[in-house]
Design a protein around this motif. Structure first.
Motif, PDB file in Angstrom:
ATOM      1  N   ALA A  36       4.823  -1.692  21.638  1.00  0.00           N
ATOM      2  CA  ALA A  36       6.205  -1.267  21.426  1.00  0.00           C
ATOM      3  C   ALA A  36       6.971  -2.263  20.564  1.00  0.00           C
ATOM      4  CB  ALA A  36       6.905  -1.087  22.775  1.00  0.00           C
ATOM      5  N   ARG A  86       8.402  -1.598  16.861  1.00  0.00           N
ATOM      6  CA  ARG A  86       9.838  -1.740  16.576  1.00  0.00           C
ATOM      7  C   ARG A  86      10.076  -2.561  15.312  1.00  0.00           C
ATOM      8  NH1 ARG A  86      13.849  -2.261  14.716  1.00  0.00           N
ATOM      9  NH2 ARG A  86      15.827  -3.071  15.481  1.00  0.00           N
ATOM     10  N   GLU A 117      18.916   7.706  17.307  1.00  0.00           N
ATOM     11  CA  GLU A 117      18.831   6.286  17.637  1.00  0.00           C
ATOM     12  C   GLU A 117      20.203   5.624  17.535  1.00  0.00           C
ATOM     13  OE1 GLU A 117      15.187   3.845  16.625  1.00  0.00           O
ATOM     14  OE2 GLU A 117      15.259   5.227  14.935  1.00  0.00           O
ATOM     15  N   TRP A 165      19.290   6.641  29.921  1.00  0.00           N
ATOM     16  CA  TRP A 165      18.656   5.792  28.920  1.00  0.00           C
ATOM     17  C   TRP A 165      19.625   4.751  28.355  1.00  0.00           C
ATOM     18  CZ3 TRP A 165      14.623   3.439  27.494  1.00  0.00           C
ATOM     19  CH2 TRP A 165      14.332   3.092  26.178  1.00  0.00           C
ATOM     20  N   LEU A 219      19.054   0.601  27.956  1.00  0.00           N
ATOM     21  CA  LEU A 219      19.262  -0.136  26.705  1.00  0.00           C
ATOM     22  C   LEU A 219      20.297  -1.239  26.893  1.00  0.00           C
ATOM     23  CD1 LEU A 219      19.323   2.881  24.211  1.00  0.00           C
ATOM     24  CD2 LEU A 219      17.559   1.108  24.321  1.00  0.00           C
ATOM     25  N   ASP A 277      15.615  -4.143  22.393  1.00  0.00           N
ATOM     26  CA  ASP A 277      14.181  -3.936  22.147  1.00  0.00           C
ATOM     27  C   ASP A 277      13.367  -3.940  23.435  1.00  0.00           C
ATOM     28  OD1 ASP A 277      15.064  -4.049  19.574  1.00  0.00           O
ATOM     29  OD2 ASP A 277      13.854  -5.767  18.971  1.00  0.00           O
ATOM     30  N   LEU A 298      12.520  -0.641  24.879  1.00  0.00           N
ATOM     31  CA  LEU A 298      11.412   0.081  24.270  1.00  0.00           C
ATOM     32  C   LEU A 298      10.095  -0.339  24.902  1.00  0.00           C
ATOM     33  CD1 LEU A 298      12.435  -0.137  20.495  1.00  0.00           C
ATOM     34  CD2 LEU A 298      13.112   1.540  22.215  1.00  0.00           C
ATOM     35  N   GLY A 331       9.801   1.361  28.282  1.00  0.00           N
ATOM     36  CA  GLY A 331       9.390   2.763  28.184  1.00  0.00           C
ATOM     37  C   GLY A 331       7.897   2.902  27.954  1.00  0.00           C
ATOM     38  N   GLN A 340       6.362   6.639  18.975  1.00  0.00           N
ATOM     39  CA  GLN A 340       7.583   6.775  19.771  1.00  0.00           C
ATOM     40  C   GLN A 340       8.024   5.467  20.418  1.00  0.00           C
ATOM     41  OE1 GLN A 340       9.742   9.338  20.290  1.00  0.00           O
ATOM     42  NE2 GLN A 340       8.640  10.509  18.736  1.00  0.00           N
ATOM     43  N   SER A 341       7.127   4.508  20.593  1.00  0.00           N
ATOM     44  CA  SER A 341       7.492   3.302  21.330  1.00  0.00           C
ATOM     45  C   SER A 341       8.415   2.380  20.552  1.00  0.00           C
ATOM     46  CB  SER A 341       6.233   2.525  21.744  1.00  0.00           C
ATOM     47  OG  SER A 341       5.540   2.039  20.601  1.00  0.00           O
ATOM     48  N   GLY A 342       8.484   2.521  19.231  1.00  0.00           N
ATOM     49  CA  GLY A 342       9.357   1.662  18.440  1.00  0.00           C
ATOM     50  C   GLY A 342      10.701   2.282  18.125  1.00  0.00           C
ATOM     51  N   PHE A 346      14.470   3.946  19.373  1.00  0.00           N
ATOM     52  CA  PHE A 346      15.451   3.851  20.453  1.00  0.00           C
ATOM     53  C   PHE A 346      15.785   5.230  21.037  1.00  0.00           C
ATOM     54  CE2 PHE A 346      16.397  -0.083  18.070  1.00  0.00           C
ATOM     55  CZ  PHE A 346      16.228  -0.996  19.107  1.00  0.00           C
TER      56      PHE A 346
END
Length: 663
Positions: free
Chosen positions: A46, A50, A63, A109, A113, A124, A127, A130, A168-170, A172
């Motif tokens: 992740a 990112r 995002e 969510w 964050l 970050d 992420l 998640g 998807q992991s990078g 927001f």
């Protein structure tokens, strides 16, 4: 040779129906190193995604909406002021209530964050969380269903290596976070029913409650699929069902109340969610649907729903480690074990999301970009495919080893090149947005920046055009609203005004595999002031057969003070028109349009326009202010229709107009 152990039902005399497995390690504490390794691996993926894959955000402007919402929460605000100019400061995917903007998203969510930003100095870390929840959740669910550590850690590894997780992991966005919560909810619920431990069911309620606070409809699908299957299996045990339901409800209720209270605060009604308050047409069902109030509605039909669902189902395996081969094994394995309780839960999950989202027009909206980011609404299916696919692949390994080796080769061949290609496309799209990042970082303090041709919403064109909730700070961004920009400038007289322009005219194209990198530059906005101002315009390029025309914001034709085949001149003044001079009134804003069209007279040219310029003006206190730079537009064919498209500054055009203003 028997296949790998898989869960099967058994009735114990005098006790509830429970799960059993050949090698059951579900409640042991040994061999936790795989889950730790998978978690660390997911976090690393992740964070690398990112910073290496998305140096300037993804193509998805949601995002920026989440980060804008986090900024408000960090300042203790659920909403943001309109600053008296809702049209200029309207964020993307935000609704308006009174004098405040609110995000269309609920708090689940954004709070994660925010916690990451406060705790680690950057969002970050959310992420990484998640991704960890998704991979570890896959491991734990596989372990709970199969009772087999080997199946569990391989399933987690498959999820970790899937392109969908990398892509998807990078970003927001909360899809992986929600998936991770759902997998843990499913694990806790099955385990709670199996062991009759109410604490696990309370935790399950908390998890599905946080899903409800993040993506409410997903909570309905997760809860309906998992609890529905287990309730059916225990339908002859009403006491067990009641006590388990109470335990889940105890965990779920506080977050349900919190979500409804938030609804009441931002929308005015407990049952009114922000997304439908922002635009009532952004909802479930067929018919006219729309993402924001100023957009043209789309007619979402059952046919479109079926086509969109089919397309996303067909593309789903290319974002999965093992691709169509492992997905096919998973389907076969689910069918073979369809009578087993754990399998029924997974089948219910695999069917619930396509069936549920069939009625949401987001399927239609996301279909064009789905080949870039994957089928985002079907993400829970990936965990099902991983667990069922690995289980079946191990059975084949024991029974048909040579065939399985070739299948593994096919999995690698189908996964790696396509996965790398999809990852690379997302990286290139993000890199193409670096000029926006650099330009926004270079804006001087005490500035008011209008994002050129940005439509009706901030953050839609420039993902970095995010304001503080109070519309203050070193830089304030505003959407380009034409002549209305002058009113905003008048409200901020001590700020230096700029136009942030892109070399690629924004015409609403969908991002694709061949992104263009624009040149983005800041141009100071200057005002030409006076009680009377002269305008002189010259045509450059092939203007043969074209005639000048001009009119003011009221639509009245303007009479030129001079006119040749390639030049024309006008004079404007404060107040009423006089001979040879156009009056612009004594108060207000407007636009003077000067253009070229086909025809021998100004009236004919106006009816058949080709090119035009828009000069924005404001009249107040007996003085005019005309704004430069002046916008230029050309009429081009886009699809079946002719549309006016902004001519990007610095981009060569066969035909253009050069206008000079003189007090």
């Amino acid at each position: 040779m028997p296949g790998p152990p898989f869960l099967r039902s058994a009735n114990r005399t005098g006790g509830p129906d429970t799960f059993e497995a050949v090698v059951d390690t579900r409640d042991s504490v040994r061999s936790w190193w795989p889950v730790m390794a998978l978690g660390v691996g997911a976090a690393v993926v992740a964070l690398l995604a990112r910073h290496l894959l998305y140096p300037a955000f993804s193509w998805n402007r949601d995002e920026s909406v989440y980060l804008w919402q986090v900024s408000g929460l960090q300042h203790g605000q659920f909403t943001s002021t309109t600053g008296g100019f809702p049209g200029a400061f309207h964020p993307w995917l935000a609704g308006i209530r009174g004098h405040s903007f609110f995000s269309q998203y609920t708090l689940g969510w954004p709070l994660i964050l925010l916690a990451a930003k406060v705790g680690f100095g950057s969002p970050d870390a959310a992420l990484a969380l998640g991704a960890v929840l998704t991979v570890v959740g896959t491991y734990l669910l596989a372990r709970e269903i199969t009772g087999n550590d080997r199946i569990a850690w391989i399933s987690g590894a498959v999820m970790l290596c899937s392109p969908i997780l990398v892509i998807q992991s990078g970003i927001f966005l909360g899809y992986l976070f929600t998936l991770g919560l759902g997998l843990l909810f499913t694990t806790a619920t099955i385990s709670g029913f199996r062991t009759a431990k109410k604490g696990r069911l309370v935790v399950a309620g908390l998890l599905v409650g946080w899903i409800f606070m993040t993506r409410p409809f997903d909570a309905v699908l997760w809860g309906g699929a998992v609890v529905g299957v287990l309730a059916w299996d225990h339908r002859r045990q009403p006491k067990v069902l009641l006590t388990n339901a109470i335990a889940i409800g105890l965990g779920f209720l506080p977050l349900l109340v919190a979500t409804l209270a938030y609804n009441k605060h931002v929308t005015g009604a407990f049952g009114q969610f922000p997304i439908t308050a922002a635009d009532p047409l952004d909802t479930f069902g067929f018919g006219h649907r729309r993402i924001m109030p100023t957009f043209h509605p789309a007619n979402y039909t059952p046919g479109q729903a079926l086509r969109s669902t089919t397309k996303q189902a067909v593309y789903l395996p290319i974002f999965f480690a093992g691709s169509y081969v492992l997905a096919g094994l998973a389907g076969w394995g689910l069918w073979r074990r369809r009578k087993e309780r754990g399998t029924r839960v997974m089948i219910a999950l695999a069917l619930a999301f396509p069936a549920g989202y069939l009625f949401f027009w987001g399927m239609f909206v996301s279909s064009p970009t789905m080949p870039l980011s994957g089928p985002i609404y079907f993400i829970p299916i990936y965990a099902v495919l991983a667990i069922a696919g690995v289980t079946e692949a191990l059975r084949w390994w024991q029974e048909r080893r040579r065939v399985t080796v070739w299948l593994l080769v096919a999995m690698v061949v189908l996964t790696v090149p396509i996965g790398i290609n999809r990852i690379d496309v997302n990286r290139r799209i993000s890199e193409s947005q670096l000029p926006w990042k650099r330009s926004s970082a270079s804006v001087p303090d005490n500035s008011l920046v209008f994002v050129w041709q940005s439509g009706d919403y901030l953050m839609f064109l420039n993902p970095y055009s995010v304001n503080r909730p109070s519309i203050t700070g070193p830089v304030i961004y505003a959407a380009d609203q034409g002549a209305a920009n002058l009113d905003v400038m008048a409200a901020y007289p001590r700020r230096h005004a700029y136009l942030q322009q892109t070399s690629i005219a924004p015409v609403g194209q969908v991002p694709d595999d061949t992104p263009e990198t624009p040149r983005v530059r800041l141009r100071p906005i200057r005002l030409v002031r006076g009680s009377t101002i002269g305008i002189r315009t010259a045509a450059k390029g092939p203007a043969g057969g074209l005639t000048f025309y001009a009119y003011d914001s009221g639509g009245a034709a303007m009479t030129p003070t001079e006119s040749t085949a390639r030049t024309t001149g006008y004079r404007v003044q404060v107040g009423e028109s006089s001979q040879g001079t156009t009056g612009l009134g004594t108060q207000g804003t407007g636009t003077i349009t000067i253009g070229l069209g086909r025809g021998s007279t100004a009236a004919e040219a106006r009816d058949h326009p080709v090119f035009r310029q828009a000069i924005r003006y404001r009249v107040a206190n007996g003085e005019m202010a005309l704004m430069t730079p002046i916008d230029s537009f050309q009429r081009v064919k886009l699809g079946p229709h002719l549309r006016w498209v902004g001519v990007s500054p610095g981009v060569a055009s066969p035909l253009s107009l050069a206008t000079r203003l003189s007090p």
